[in-house]
Design a protein around this motif. Structure first.
Motif, PDB file in Angstrom:
ATOM      1  N   LEU A 157      59.244  38.026 139.255  1.00 19.50           N
ATOM      2  CA  LEU A 157      58.133  38.902 138.853  1.00 19.50           C
ATOM      3  C   LEU A 157      57.018  38.125 138.164  1.00 19.50           C
ATOM      4  O   LEU A 157      55.832  38.411 138.370  1.00 19.50           O
ATOM      5  N   LYS A 158      57.369  37.130 137.352  1.00 16.78           N
ATOM      6  CA  LYS A 158      56.336  36.289 136.725  1.00 16.78           C
ATOM      7  C   LYS A 158      55.534  35.551 137.784  1.00 16.78           C
ATOM      8  O   LYS A 158      54.308  35.474 137.707  1.00 16.78           O
TER       9      LYS A 158
ATOM     10  N   MET B 224      63.451  38.290 137.072  1.00 14.09           N
ATOM     11  CA  MET B 224      62.399  38.184 136.065  1.00 14.09           C
ATOM     12  C   MET B 224      61.490  36.991 136.380  1.00 14.09           C
ATOM     13  O   MET B 224      60.274  37.075 136.253  1.00 14.09           O
TER      14      MET B 224
ATOM     15  N   TYR C 178      58.401  44.070 135.178  1.00 10.69           N
ATOM     16  CA  TYR C 178      58.985  43.117 134.237  1.00 10.69           C
ATOM     17  C   TYR C 178      59.277  43.817 132.903  1.00 10.69           C
ATOM     18  O   TYR C 178      60.371  43.690 132.346  1.00 10.69           O
TER      19      TYR C 178
END
Length: 189
Positions: free
Chosen positions: A146-147, A143, A166
């Motif tokens: 992905l950010k 996660m 996400y």
């Protein structure tokens, strides 16, 4: 549907595809509600050469990578590929009789490869192992990755893809009642 989605997303993050193949895969994922139409449409504004070079930069490693796709870079104090977390994940794969046969020597904890392993476990009716893969190996850093990918990618498709995946992973967390293990992320230290 989770199995097919995880396979297609794994391909997008691990295998270089032509623009037409990316449009085909992304359109299928959009029809299933995984990707937004804007993500698919962004492909039409990018030429083939840019897609290819951006994939190489973001997922294969060309020069200094802003957003490495390997878990150990995030989870190991030394921020290296093939670190301790990769060794732990490799043992998890062995314990679950998964042999990854890729053409190049690369860490097994590549984001797309991990999605493909998740799909394989689900397809093999190893639901508990699939949950462990997500809770203890992929989601603990994925996660965050992905950010970063969303913010760092100058390619609109990959930036939007990161946002959509996400959201999809958050849905998977809820649907499978996953409890993600908390681990320290070292990349930004």
């Amino acid at each position: 549907m989770i199995i097919d989605t995880a396979k297609l997303l794994g391909i997008l993050f691990h295998q270089k595809k032509s623009k037409n193949e990316l449009i085909e895969i992304s359109s299928a994922l959009s029809e299933d509600g995984v990707l937004r139409e804007a993500t698919v449409q962004s492909l039409f504004d990018i030429d083939e050469e840019a897609l290819s070079s951006d994939f190489t930069e973001l997922f294969e490693g060309l020069g200094e990578m802003k957003v490495p796709p390997w878990g150990s870079v995030y989870l190991d104090r030394e921020k290296v590929v093939f670190g301790d977390s990769t060794v732990q994940y490799r043992q998890f794969l062995l314990d679950n009789e998964i042999a990854l046969n890729t053409v190049v020597r690369e860490p097994e904890d590549q984001f797309g490869l991990m999605l493909l392993a998740f799909a394989f476990l689900l397809e093999s009716n190893k639901t508990q192992a699939a949950k462990v893969l997500m809770e203890e190996h992929l989601l603990v850093w994925g996660m965050f990755y992905l950010k970063l990918l969303n913010k760092a990618s100058h390619n609109k498709f990959y930036s939007l893809l990161a946002l959509d995946v996400y959201e999809w992973l958050n849905k998977i967390i809820d649907d499978l009642c996953l409890v993600v293990e908390e681990k320290k992320i070292y990349l930004n230290d």
